[in-house]
Scaffold this active site. Sequence first.
Site, PDB file in Angstrom:
ATOM      1  N   THR A 131      17.426-136.452  45.091  1.00  0.00           N
ATOM      2  CA  THR A 131      16.150-135.730  45.115  1.00  0.00           C
ATOM      3  C   THR A 131      15.337-136.146  43.893  1.00  0.00           C
ATOM      4  O   THR A 131      15.906-136.451  42.845  1.00  0.00           O
ATOM      5  CB  THR A 131      16.438-134.216  45.051  1.00  0.00           C
ATOM      6  OG1 THR A 131      17.042-133.833  46.280  1.00  0.00           O
ATOM      7  CG2 THR A 131      15.171-133.389  44.832  1.00  0.00           C
ATOM      8  N   THR A 136      17.259-129.922  41.214  1.00  0.00           N
ATOM      9  CA  THR A 136      17.983-130.737  42.185  1.00  0.00           C
ATOM     10  C   THR A 136      19.418-130.255  42.248  1.00  0.00           C
ATOM     11  O   THR A 136      19.977-129.830  41.239  1.00  0.00           O
ATOM     12  CB  THR A 136      17.955-132.230  41.810  1.00  0.00           C
ATOM     13  OG1 THR A 136      18.832-132.935  42.708  1.00  0.00           O
ATOM     14  CG2 THR A 136      18.413-132.498  40.388  1.00  0.00           C
ATOM     15  N   GLY A 137      19.998-130.300  43.434  1.00  0.00           N
ATOM     16  CA  GLY A 137      21.375-129.850  43.546  1.00  0.00           C
ATOM     17  C   GLY A 137      21.610-129.154  44.871  1.00  0.00           C
ATOM     18  O   GLY A 137      20.845-129.346  45.822  1.00  0.00           O
ATOM     19  N   VAL A 154      16.562-125.893  55.617  1.00  0.00           N
ATOM     20  CA  VAL A 154      15.629-126.226  54.545  1.00  0.00           C
ATOM     21  C   VAL A 154      16.271-125.822  53.222  1.00  0.00           C
ATOM     22  O   VAL A 154      16.840-124.730  53.110  1.00  0.00           O
ATOM     23  CB  VAL A 154      14.273-125.486  54.730  1.00  0.00           C
ATOM     24  CG1 VAL A 154      13.354-125.762  53.553  1.00  0.00           C
ATOM     25  CG2 VAL A 154      13.598-125.913  56.025  1.00  0.00           C
TER      26      VAL A 154
HETATM   27  N1  ASP Z   1      18.208-129.620  46.402  1.00  0.00           N
HETATM   28  C1  ASP Z   1      18.198-130.480  47.552  1.00  0.00           C
HETATM   29  C2  ASP Z   1      18.444-129.658  48.770  1.00  0.00           C
HETATM   30  O1  ASP Z   1      19.281-128.772  48.727  1.00  0.00           O
HETATM   31  C3  ASP Z   1      19.197-131.570  47.499  1.00  0.00           C
HETATM   32  C4  ASP Z   1      19.331-132.283  46.183  1.00  0.00           C
HETATM   33  O2  ASP Z   1      18.664-131.973  45.221  1.00  0.00           O
HETATM   34  O3  ASP Z   1      20.153-133.225  46.113  1.00  0.00           O
HETATM   35  O4  ASP Z   1      17.851-129.913  49.789  1.00  0.00           O
END
Ligand code: ASP
Length: 360
Positions: free
Chosen positions: A228, A279-280, A257
Site C-alpha cells: 500500500t 498501512t497494514g 474494503v
Molecule cells: N491496509 C490495506 C488494507 O487492509 C492493506 C495494506 O496496507 O497492505 O486494505
Amino acid sequence: MNKLFSLILITVLIILPSSVFAQKGSFAEIKQLQSPQNPRLGFIIHGGAGVITKGSLSPEKEAEYKKKLEEAVLAGYKALQAGKSGLDAVEIAIRMLEDSPLFNAGKGAVFTNDGKNELDASIMNGKTLAAGAVAGLHRVKNPITLARAVMEKSPHVMMIADGAERFAEEQKIELVDPKYFFTQERWDALQEILKQEKEEKEKKEAKKNVGKVSQTDLRELPYNKFGTVGAVALDKDGNLAAGTSTGGMTNKKFGRVGDAPIIGAGTYANNDGCAVSATGWGEYFIRLGVARDISAMMEYRALPVQQAADMTMNKVKTLGGDGGVIAMDKFGNIGISFNSEGMYRAYIDMNGKPVVEIYK
Ligand code: ASP
C-alpha cells in the site's frame, strides 16, 4: 544565604527555558514556521508494511524499491518547494507509486479471491478537514486523483464501485481496461495463497473442525500484506495533508474494503493534530480508528507525534494486528511507527535530503 538563593534562582531561570526550547516542536520552531521567508516544509511517504526482512529482497529488487521511493519523495518535496500545496505533493507522489508495478496500488495492485484488482484510496486536507475517498474501483488508473476529485468536485466524501467510476468519466479522469492492472507476480501470489488456503481447509475438515472462518482463523491464513502507498505533507502555508492508495489484501473476498479509503482509519489530517497515512492489516486499523486516534492524542493530550504514533501502533499490536503509520505535525516533526518486520518509507530530513529506509 540570600546570595545562594539568588544564584540558584538565576541558574534555574537560565537552564529551564533552554531545555524547553531544545525539544522538538519548540517555540523556536513555531517562530520559524510563522516567518514567511523561512517556512518549514515536510514530506514523508510509505510503500507498505509487512514481512520484509533483510535478505528477503534481492539486492536488485531492493535497489529498485529504494530508487522509486527516492524519486517519489523528491517529486513531492520539490512540489512543496515550488510553493504547491500539501495536497498537490501527496497526489504527485502517490500517482508515481500507483504507476509503479512495485507497490500494491494502481498498476501493482494485488488480486481479490475471484481474480480481480479492486482499488481503494483517500485524501484529506488538514486545514479544512475536507476529505475524499473511493473504494472498489476496477478501471481508474490513479485512484488518488479520483479521491481528490470526490473531495473537491462533489458534495460527498466517499464514492464506491460503478458510481465512482461514472463520476471519474464525468470528471475526465483516466480510465483503463481492467487488464492494465495485471502483473504476473501478484497473480502468482494469489495462486499461492489459494493453494495454501485449500490445504488449510482440508486439514481443518480432517479434524472435523469445519465452520465459518472467524477473525482469529483468518490470522492463520498467509495473507500478503504489503505494498500500500501513502504520503503526508506540510506545505509553506503550514497546512497538513494526507493520502493513501491500495489494492487491499491479496485474496480479499466479497466486496471487502480495508482501512485505506476510510477517513480516520487509514488516512487523516488535521492541522490541530497531525496528518497520518497507514498501512497494514486493515480490519484492525478500522476497528481502532488508527489515523484519527493518533491525531486525537495530539489534539487532546498534546503528545509528540512519534509518541502518539507509537501508542496507537501498540494498540494495533495488542489487538493482534500488524502494520505501520507515517505521521507529521504542523511543525514538520516526523512520526514513523510499525510493528511489522519492515516498512518501505522515505522522508526529507532537516537538511532537505531524502532518507529511504526499508527494515527495522
Ligand atoms: N491496509 C490495506 C488494507 O487492509 C492493506 C495494506 O496496507 O497492505 O486494505
